[in-house]
Design a protein around this motif. Structure first.
Motif, PDB file in Angstrom:
ATOM      1  N   ARG A 184     -13.488 -28.354   8.621  1.00 46.19           N
ATOM      2  CA  ARG A 184     -13.476 -29.454   9.582  1.00 46.19           C
ATOM      3  C   ARG A 184     -12.388 -30.422   9.113  1.00 46.19           C
ATOM      4  N   SER A 185     -11.458 -30.763   9.991  1.00 47.80           N
ATOM      5  CA  SER A 185     -10.311 -31.580   9.603  1.00 47.80           C
ATOM      6  C   SER A 185     -10.726 -32.961   9.114  1.00 47.80           C
ATOM      7  N   GLY A 186     -11.723 -33.581   9.726  1.00 49.15           N
ATOM      8  CA  GLY A 186     -12.162 -34.901   9.297  1.00 49.15           C
ATOM      9  C   GLY A 186     -12.765 -34.887   7.911  1.00 49.15           C
ATOM     10  N   LEU A 187     -13.544 -33.873   7.608  1.00 53.08           N
ATOM     11  CA  LEU A 187     -14.153 -33.743   6.287  1.00 53.08           C
ATOM     12  C   LEU A 187     -13.066 -33.568   5.224  1.00 53.08           C
ATOM     13  N   ALA A 188     -12.051 -32.794   5.561  1.00 50.46           N
ATOM     14  CA  ALA A 188     -10.951 -32.562   4.618  1.00 50.46           C
ATOM     15  C   ALA A 188     -10.105 -33.818   4.428  1.00 50.46           C
ATOM     16  N   SER A 189      -9.730 -34.483   5.520  1.00 52.19           N
ATOM     17  CA  SER A 189      -8.826 -35.629   5.400  1.00 52.19           C
ATOM     18  C   SER A 189      -9.516 -36.871   4.853  1.00 52.19           C
ATOM     19  N   ARG A 190     -10.789 -37.066   5.172  1.00 49.57           N
ATOM     20  CA  ARG A 190     -11.490 -38.274   4.719  1.00 49.57           C
ATOM     21  C   ARG A 190     -12.120 -38.126   3.334  1.00 49.57           C
ATOM     22  N   HIS A 191     -12.556 -36.910   3.000  1.00 50.15           N
ATOM     23  CA  HIS A 191     -13.316 -36.723   1.761  1.00 50.15           C
ATOM     24  C   HIS A 191     -12.738 -35.664   0.818  1.00 50.15           C
ATOM     25  N   GLY A 192     -11.726 -34.925   1.269  1.00 57.74           N
ATOM     26  CA  GLY A 192     -11.151 -33.891   0.420  1.00 57.74           C
ATOM     27  C   GLY A 192     -12.038 -32.670   0.271  1.00 57.74           C
ATOM     28  N   VAL A 193     -12.953 -32.464   1.226  1.00 57.29           N
ATOM     29  CA  VAL A 193     -13.868 -31.322   1.170  1.00 57.29           C
ATOM     30  C   VAL A 193     -13.399 -30.287   2.183  1.00 57.29           C
ATOM     31  N   THR A 194     -13.240 -29.042   1.717  1.00 56.65           N
ATOM     32  CA  THR A 194     -12.719 -27.992   2.580  1.00 56.65           C
ATOM     33  C   THR A 194     -13.456 -26.681   2.320  1.00 56.65           C
ATOM     34  N   VAL A 195     -13.241 -25.723   3.195  1.00 59.51           N
ATOM     35  CA  VAL A 195     -13.815 -24.393   3.021  1.00 59.51           C
ATOM     36  C   VAL A 195     -12.962 -23.669   1.988  1.00 59.51           C
ATOM     37  N   LEU A 196     -13.579 -23.253   0.893  1.00 67.66           N
ATOM     38  CA  LEU A 196     -12.863 -22.686  -0.241  1.00 67.66           C
ATOM     39  C   LEU A 196     -12.111 -21.408   0.123  1.00 67.66           C
ATOM     40  N   ASN A 197     -12.723 -20.525   0.861  1.00 68.05           N
ATOM     41  CA  ASN A 197     -12.078 -19.267   1.235  1.00 68.05           C
ATOM     42  C   ASN A 197     -11.692 -19.287   2.707  1.00 68.05           C
ATOM     43  N   GLY A 198     -11.290 -20.469   3.191  1.00 67.58           N
ATOM     44  CA  GLY A 198     -11.064 -20.676   4.617  1.00 67.58           C
ATOM     45  C   GLY A 198      -9.866 -19.939   5.154  1.00 67.58           C
ATOM     46  N   PRO A 199     -10.031 -19.259   6.269  1.00 69.64           N
ATOM     47  CA  PRO A 199     -11.343 -19.139   6.902  1.00 69.64           C
ATOM     48  C   PRO A 199     -12.180 -18.043   6.253  1.00 69.64           C
ATOM     49  N   GLY A 200     -13.473 -18.299   6.210  1.00 67.68           N
ATOM     50  CA  GLY A 200     -14.415 -17.261   5.800  1.00 67.68           C
ATOM     51  C   GLY A 200     -14.611 -16.293   6.959  1.00 67.68           C
ATOM     52  N   ILE A 201     -15.038 -15.100   6.664  1.00 70.89           N
ATOM     53  CA  ILE A 201     -15.201 -14.056   7.677  1.00 70.89           C
ATOM     54  C   ILE A 201     -16.676 -13.753   7.889  1.00 70.89           C
ATOM     55  N   VAL A 202     -17.106 -13.735   9.153  1.00 69.56           N
ATOM     56  CA  VAL A 202     -18.432 -13.256   9.527  1.00 69.56           C
ATOM     57  C   VAL A 202     -18.194 -12.027  10.394  1.00 69.56           C
ATOM     58  N   ASP A 203     -18.538 -10.857   9.884  1.00 69.00           N
ATOM     59  CA  ASP A 203     -18.350  -9.619  10.639  1.00 69.00           C
ATOM     60  C   ASP A 203     -19.432  -9.460  11.694  1.00 69.00           C
ATOM     61  N   ARG A 212     -26.025  -9.919   9.949  1.00 67.43           N
ATOM     62  CA  ARG A 212     -27.123 -10.637  10.598  1.00 67.43           C
ATOM     63  C   ARG A 212     -27.796 -11.647   9.669  1.00 67.43           C
ATOM     64  N   GLY A 213     -27.253 -11.857   8.492  1.00 70.69           N
ATOM     65  CA  GLY A 213     -27.840 -12.804   7.553  1.00 70.69           C
ATOM     66  C   GLY A 213     -27.383 -14.218   7.819  1.00 70.69           C
ATOM     67  N   PRO A 214     -27.877 -15.145   7.014  1.00 73.04           N
ATOM     68  CA  PRO A 214     -27.505 -16.549   7.203  1.00 73.04           C
ATOM     69  C   PRO A 214     -26.036 -16.788   6.878  1.00 73.04           C
ATOM     70  N   ILE A 215     -25.409 -17.642   7.655  1.00 74.27           N
ATOM     71  CA  ILE A 215     -24.036 -18.035   7.370  1.00 74.27           C
ATOM     72  C   ILE A 215     -24.078 -19.083   6.266  1.00 74.27           C
ATOM     73  N   ARG A 216     -23.371 -18.789   5.189  1.00 75.41           N
ATOM     74  CA  ARG A 216     -23.234 -19.734   4.081  1.00 75.41           C
ATOM     75  C   ARG A 216     -21.759 -20.097   3.966  1.00 75.41           C
ATOM     76  N   VAL A 217     -21.497 -21.322   3.606  1.00 73.64           N
ATOM     77  CA  VAL A 217     -20.129 -21.826   3.568  1.00 73.64           C
ATOM     78  C   VAL A 217     -19.787 -22.243   2.144  1.00 73.64           C
ATOM     79  N   ALA A 218     -18.717 -21.660   1.602  1.00 78.15           N
ATOM     80  CA  ALA A 218     -18.228 -22.042   0.282  1.00 78.15           C
ATOM     81  C   ALA A 218     -17.378 -23.298   0.443  1.00 78.15           C
ATOM     82  N   LEU A 219     -17.936 -24.447   0.036  1.00 73.20           N
ATOM     83  CA  LEU A 219     -17.213 -25.712   0.140  1.00 73.20           C
ATOM     84  C   LEU A 219     -16.637 -26.096  -1.212  1.00 73.20           C
ATOM     85  N   HIS A 220     -15.464 -26.722  -1.173  1.00 69.59           N
ATOM     86  CA  HIS A 220     -14.787 -27.183  -2.380  1.00 69.59           C
ATOM     87  C   HIS A 220     -14.497 -28.671  -2.229  1.00 69.59           C
ATOM     88  N   ASN A 221     -14.916 -29.449  -3.195  1.00 68.35           N
ATOM     89  CA  ASN A 221     -14.618 -30.870  -3.238  1.00 68.35           C
ATOM     90  C   ASN A 221     -13.334 -31.040  -4.052  1.00 68.35           C
TER      91      ASN A 221
END
Length: 160
Positions: A70-89, A93-102
Motif C-alpha cells: 500500500r503506497s500510503g503505508l510505505a510513504s508514511r511509515h516505511g512499511v512495505t511488502v517484503l517479497n512484493g508482489p507476493g504470489i497467490v496461485d 486455498r489457505g489463508p493469505i499471509r503478508v510478509a511486511l518489512h519495517n
C-alpha cells in the motif's frame, strides 16, 4: 461497475475468519482489494513479520493474485511488502499471509486487527509450454541488461 465480460470469472469466492472485513476497493475502479491484518502485533525497527489477513480466496483458473504494498503505508511509515508482489496461485486455498518489512531503522510499527496492510490485485497470466533451444531470436537490445538504457535523469533523445 468495471466488470470485464471477457475476464475468466467475475466472481471471487472469499472465506473470512470471524470478524475480518471483506476485502474491498477503496474507490470504484481501483485494481487492488485492500487486505487487513487479522492480528495485533509490533514490527520492530528494521524488522519483518508474517501477518495473517484471516482471508482465503478461490481465484479463478488462469489468474494469479498479486499481494502488493500500500503506497500510503510505505510513504508514511516505511512499511512495505517484503517479497512484493507476493504470489497467490489459483489452486491455493489457505489463508493469505503478508510478509511486511519495517524499513524504519529507529521506530517500531504497531499493527492492529483491521488495519489495511496490503492490496490483492488479481490478473490473468500466461502459462506457456516450455521449449529448450540452443539459440534465442535476435533483438536490438540482445543481452544488454542493467543500465543499458542509460543513467538516471532525462531520457536521451532519439533524434541524435
Amino acid at each position: 461497475m468495471y466488470d470485464d465480460p471477457t475476464a475468466p470469472s467475475s466472481t471471487l469466492q472469499i472465506r473470512l475468519e470471524d470478524g475480518v472485513p471483506l476485502p474491498h476497493r477503496a474507490h470504484d475502479g481501483d485494481a487492488g482489494l485492500d487486505l487487513t491484518s487479522s492480528e495485533d502485533l509490533v514490527i520492530p525497527a528494521g524488522g519483518r513479520a508474517l501477518v495473517d489477513t484471516g482471508t482465503a480466496v478461490a481465484l479463478p483458473p488462469g489468474t494469479v493474485g498479486l499481494v502488493c504494498p500500500r503506497s500510503g503505508l510505505a510513504s508514511r511509515h516505511g512499511v512495505t511488502v517484503l517479497n512484493g508482489p507476493g504470489i497467490v496461485d489459483a489452486g491455493y486455498r489457505g489463508p493469505i499471509r503478508v510478509a511486511l518489512h519495517n524499513t524504519d531503522l529507529t521506530e517500531p510499527f504497531t499493527l492492529h486487527r483491521g488495519d489495511r496492510i496490503a492490496q490483492l490485485v488479481i490478473v490473468p497470466f500466461l502459462a506457456p509450454v516450455l521449449q529448450q533451444v540452443d539459440e534465442l531470436d535476435e533483438t536490438d537490445r540482445a543481452a544488454a541488461g542493467f543500465g543499458s538504457s542509460g543513467g538516471f535523469g532525462t531520457a536521451p533523445s532519439k533524434e541524435g
